[in-house]
Write a protein that holds these residues in place. Structure first.
Motif, PDB file in Angstrom:
ATOM      1  N   CYS A  45       0.811  -1.211   0.000  1.00 51.21           N
ATOM      2  CA  CYS A  45       0.000   0.000   0.000  1.00 51.21           C
ATOM      3  C   CYS A  45       0.847   1.264   0.000  1.00 51.21           C
ATOM      4  O   CYS A  45       0.821   2.016  -0.964  1.00 51.21           O
ATOM      5  N   SER A  46       1.576   1.528   1.079  1.00 51.34           N
ATOM      6  CA  SER A  46       2.351   2.757   1.158  1.00 51.34           C
ATOM      7  C   SER A  46       3.834   2.442   1.034  1.00 51.34           C
ATOM      8  O   SER A  46       4.299   1.374   1.419  1.00 51.34           O
ATOM      9  N   MET A  47       4.581   3.391   0.451  1.00 55.28           N
ATOM     10  CA  MET A  47       6.030   3.217   0.323  1.00 55.28           C
ATOM     11  C   MET A  47       6.684   4.576   0.311  1.00 55.28           C
ATOM     12  O   MET A  47       6.488   5.369  -0.606  1.00 55.28           O
ATOM     13  N   ARG A  48       7.459   4.850   1.365  1.00 55.81           N
ATOM     14  CA  ARG A  48       8.184   6.100   1.465  1.00 55.81           C
ATOM     15  C   ARG A  48       9.682   5.835   1.359  1.00 55.81           C
ATOM     16  O   ARG A  48      10.116   4.687   1.439  1.00 55.81           O
ATOM     17  N   PRO A  49      10.506   6.858   1.175  1.00 56.84           N
ATOM     18  CA  PRO A  49      11.938   6.638   0.932  1.00 56.84           C
ATOM     19  C   PRO A  49      12.613   5.821   2.022  1.00 56.84           C
ATOM     20  O   PRO A  49      12.340   5.981   3.217  1.00 56.84           O
ATOM     21  N   LEU A  50      13.531   4.956   1.587  1.00 58.31           N
ATOM     22  CA  LEU A  50      14.308   4.152   2.525  1.00 58.31           C
ATOM     23  C   LEU A  50      15.485   4.961   3.070  1.00 58.31           C
ATOM     24  O   LEU A  50      15.909   5.948   2.468  1.00 58.31           O
ATOM     25  N   SER A  51      16.014   4.502   4.181  1.00 58.39           N
ATOM     26  CA  SER A  51      17.148   5.173   4.804  1.00 58.39           C
ATOM     27  C   SER A  51      18.408   5.000   3.967  1.00 58.39           C
ATOM     28  O   SER A  51      18.844   3.876   3.707  1.00 58.39           O
TER      29      SER A  51
ATOM     30  N   ASP B 183     -19.523  14.868   3.864  1.00 60.56           N
ATOM     31  CA  ASP B 183     -20.628  14.955   4.811  1.00 60.56           C
ATOM     32  C   ASP B 183     -20.282  14.322   6.171  1.00 60.56           C
ATOM     33  O   ASP B 183     -21.143  13.942   6.937  1.00 60.56           O
ATOM     34  N   GLY B 184     -18.974  14.182   6.494  1.00 56.65           N
ATOM     35  CA  GLY B 184     -18.607  13.614   7.786  1.00 56.65           C
ATOM     36  C   GLY B 184     -17.358  12.763   7.705  1.00 56.65           C
ATOM     37  O   GLY B 184     -16.466  13.007   6.905  1.00 56.65           O
ATOM     38  N   ASN B 185     -17.293  11.718   8.539  1.00 60.33           N
ATOM     39  CA  ASN B 185     -16.141  10.826   8.601  1.00 60.33           C
ATOM     40  C   ASN B 185     -15.984  10.064   7.299  1.00 60.33           C
ATOM     41  O   ASN B 185     -16.958   9.559   6.742  1.00 60.33           O
ATOM     42  N   CYS B 186     -14.738   9.932   6.830  1.00 63.06           N
ATOM     43  CA  CYS B 186     -14.522   9.260   5.554  1.00 63.06           C
ATOM     44  C   CYS B 186     -14.626   7.743   5.678  1.00 63.06           C
ATOM     45  O   CYS B 186     -14.724   7.043   4.675  1.00 63.06           O
ATOM     46  N   GLY B 187     -14.538   7.211   6.898  1.00 60.05           N
ATOM     47  CA  GLY B 187     -14.711   5.781   7.080  1.00 60.05           C
ATOM     48  C   GLY B 187     -13.513   4.935   6.698  1.00 60.05           C
ATOM     49  O   GLY B 187     -13.613   3.715   6.652  1.00 60.05           O
ATOM     50  N   GLU B 188     -12.376   5.550   6.436  1.00 58.43           N
ATOM     51  CA  GLU B 188     -11.172   4.804   6.071  1.00 58.43           C
ATOM     52  C   GLU B 188     -10.294   4.639   7.309  1.00 58.43           C
ATOM     53  O   GLU B 188      -9.884   5.620   7.923  1.00 58.43           O
ATOM     54  N   ALA B 189     -10.001   3.386   7.668  1.00 61.18           N
ATOM     55  CA  ALA B 189      -9.256   3.125   8.900  1.00 61.18           C
ATOM     56  C   ALA B 189      -7.859   3.724   8.873  1.00 61.18           C
ATOM     57  O   ALA B 189      -7.360   4.205   9.887  1.00 61.18           O
ATOM     58  N   PHE B 190      -7.188   3.687   7.713  1.00 63.65           N
ATOM     59  CA  PHE B 190      -5.808   4.164   7.629  1.00 63.65           C
ATOM     60  C   PHE B 190      -5.696   5.492   6.889  1.00 63.65           C
ATOM     61  O   PHE B 190      -4.613   5.943   6.577  1.00 63.65           O
ATOM     62  N   GLY B 191      -6.820   6.130   6.591  1.00 61.16           N
ATOM     63  CA  GLY B 191      -6.769   7.348   5.806  1.00 61.16           C
ATOM     64  C   GLY B 191      -6.858   7.044   4.321  1.00 61.16           C
ATOM     65  O   GLY B 191      -7.106   5.920   3.896  1.00 61.16           O
ATOM     66  N   VAL B 192      -6.628   8.048   3.510  1.00 61.86           N
ATOM     67  CA  VAL B 192      -6.712   7.921   2.049  1.00 61.86           C
ATOM     68  C   VAL B 192      -5.311   7.806   1.470  1.00 61.86           C
ATOM     69  O   VAL B 192      -4.411   8.551   1.858  1.00 61.86           O
ATOM     70  N   ALA B 193      -5.124   6.877   0.540  1.00 55.93           N
ATOM     71  CA  ALA B 193      -3.819   6.725  -0.119  1.00 55.93           C
ATOM     72  C   ALA B 193      -3.585   7.888  -1.070  1.00 55.93           C
ATOM     73  O   ALA B 193      -4.458   8.232  -1.871  1.00 55.93           O
ATOM     74  N   ILE B 194      -2.424   8.515  -0.979  1.00 53.98           N
ATOM     75  CA  ILE B 194      -2.054   9.598  -1.874  1.00 53.98           C
ATOM     76  C   ILE B 194      -0.693   9.284  -2.496  1.00 53.98           C
ATOM     77  O   ILE B 194       0.093   8.513  -1.945  1.00 53.98           O
ATOM     78  N   TYR B 195      -0.427   9.878  -3.647  1.00 56.13           N
ATOM     79  CA  TYR B 195       0.822   9.661  -4.376  1.00 56.13           C
ATOM     80  C   TYR B 195       1.392  11.017  -4.746  1.00 56.13           C
ATOM     81  O   TYR B 195       0.659  11.937  -5.122  1.00 56.13           O
ATOM     82  N   TYR B 196       2.719  11.143  -4.645  1.00 59.36           N
ATOM     83  CA  TYR B 196       3.348  12.405  -4.992  1.00 59.36           C
ATOM     84  C   TYR B 196       4.813  12.173  -5.350  1.00 59.36           C
ATOM     85  O   TYR B 196       5.430  11.192  -4.926  1.00 59.36           O
ATOM     86  N   PHE B 197       5.354  13.101  -6.129  1.00 58.53           N
ATOM     87  CA  PHE B 197       6.777  13.108  -6.455  1.00 58.53           C
ATOM     88  C   PHE B 197       7.487  14.067  -5.510  1.00 58.53           C
ATOM     89  O   PHE B 197       7.012  15.178  -5.275  1.00 58.53           O
ATOM     90  N   GLU B 198       8.635  13.650  -4.984  1.00 53.61           N
ATOM     91  CA  GLU B 198       9.413  14.499  -4.104  1.00 53.61           C
ATOM     92  C   GLU B 198      10.894  14.321  -4.407  1.00 53.61           C
ATOM     93  O   GLU B 198      11.323  13.287  -4.912  1.00 53.61           O
ATOM     94  N   PHE B 199      11.652  15.357  -4.095  1.00 44.79           N
ATOM     95  CA  PHE B 199      13.101  15.272  -4.206  1.00 44.79           C
ATOM     96  C   PHE B 199      13.705  16.073  -3.062  1.00 44.79           C
ATOM     97  O   PHE B 199      13.095  17.015  -2.542  1.00 44.79           O
ATOM     98  N   GLY B 200      14.892  15.672  -2.633  1.00 51.17           N
ATOM     99  CA  GLY B 200      15.509  16.373  -1.515  1.00 51.17           C
ATOM    100  C   GLY B 200      16.827  15.739  -1.113  1.00 51.17           C
ATOM    101  O   GLY B 200      17.500  15.101  -1.926  1.00 51.17           O
TER     102      GLY B 200
END
Length: 220
Positions: free
Chosen positions: A21-27, A162-179
């Motif tokens: 599901c989610s994948m963020r940069p590794l160390s 109209d209220g709570n989104c009902g998603e236990a882990f939130g909504v999946a989002i995707y983005y490009f980042e650099f740093g």
């Protein structure tokens, strides 16, 4: 019939890549220190990385609808703590690895030397690459800088129109980042390597600044 456990493991790992599901940069520092950890008797290094990450934006139009228009979410709702377990196996300077970031499996490839390294990682939906430069003031202490670019998948808190989104882990989002960032690693007398890493990145899609701090523990 004899079962080839290695083939079974590889097939299972390949199937798991499809459900990550989610994948963020590794160390970056964990990878470089893994290379410093190998010796003639052991070429495989296991690590644990704990990362806290936060996104900050001043964009007043930052909240967005999801693809079907049900949920509103944004960077201001996102605060993440990751636990990653990477495993790296080295053949001379070349590394092949994998592991899990929470429940998401990933694979990685890279090359490392005493003062320079390149690492790539990925799942089906996300991935990235890091370049590292390192110096060693003493035999035990290693200091480094790194730069990276990534297509990141993450979860953000959300609410329905109209209220709570009902998603236990939130909504999946995707983005490009650099740093980039900096790190230090210290070799203890107990075959363990301890370290810390700070990184900053700019999120192109949400026009946000993202900050992360990582603690690493590696051993043979």
């Amino acid at each position: 019939m004899k079962i080839n456990l290695l083939k079974l493991f590889l097939w299972a790992f390949a199937l798991l890549l499809l459900v990550g599901c989610s994948m963020r940069p590794l160390s970056a520092s964990a990878f470089m220190e893994a290379y410093q950890s190998v010796n003639d008797s052991s070429k495989t290094v296991v690590g644990v990385s704990i990362t806290g990450m936060r996104g900050v934006t001043s964009n007043s139009e930052e909240p967005k609808m999801d693809s079907i228009g049900n949920h509103v979410y944004g960077v201001k709702d996102e605060g993440v703590i990751d636990i990653s377990v990477p495993v790296y196996h080295f053949i001379d300077h070349f590394a092949i690895g994998g592991g899990f970031q929470y429940f998401t499996p990933f694979v990685s490839l890279g090359v490392a030397f005493d003062h320079f390294g390149v690492m790539g990682w990925g799942t089906v939906a996300a991935g990235g690459i890091s370049v590292m430069e390192q110096i060693s003031p003493t035999e035990e202490l290693h200091l480094g800088l790194f730069q990276f670019a990534s297509r990141t998948s993450s979860y953000a808190g959300c609410k329905a129109v109209d209220g709570n989104c009902g998603e236990a882990f939130g909504v999946a989002i995707y983005y490009f980042e650099f740093g980039g960032g900096s790190y230090f690693m210290y070799k203890t007398g107990f075959k363990w390597h301890l370290g810390a890493e700070f990184r900053y990145s700019y999120d192109i899609d949400y026009k946000a600044n993202r900050f992360a701090f990582t603690l690493n523990l590696l051993g043979l």
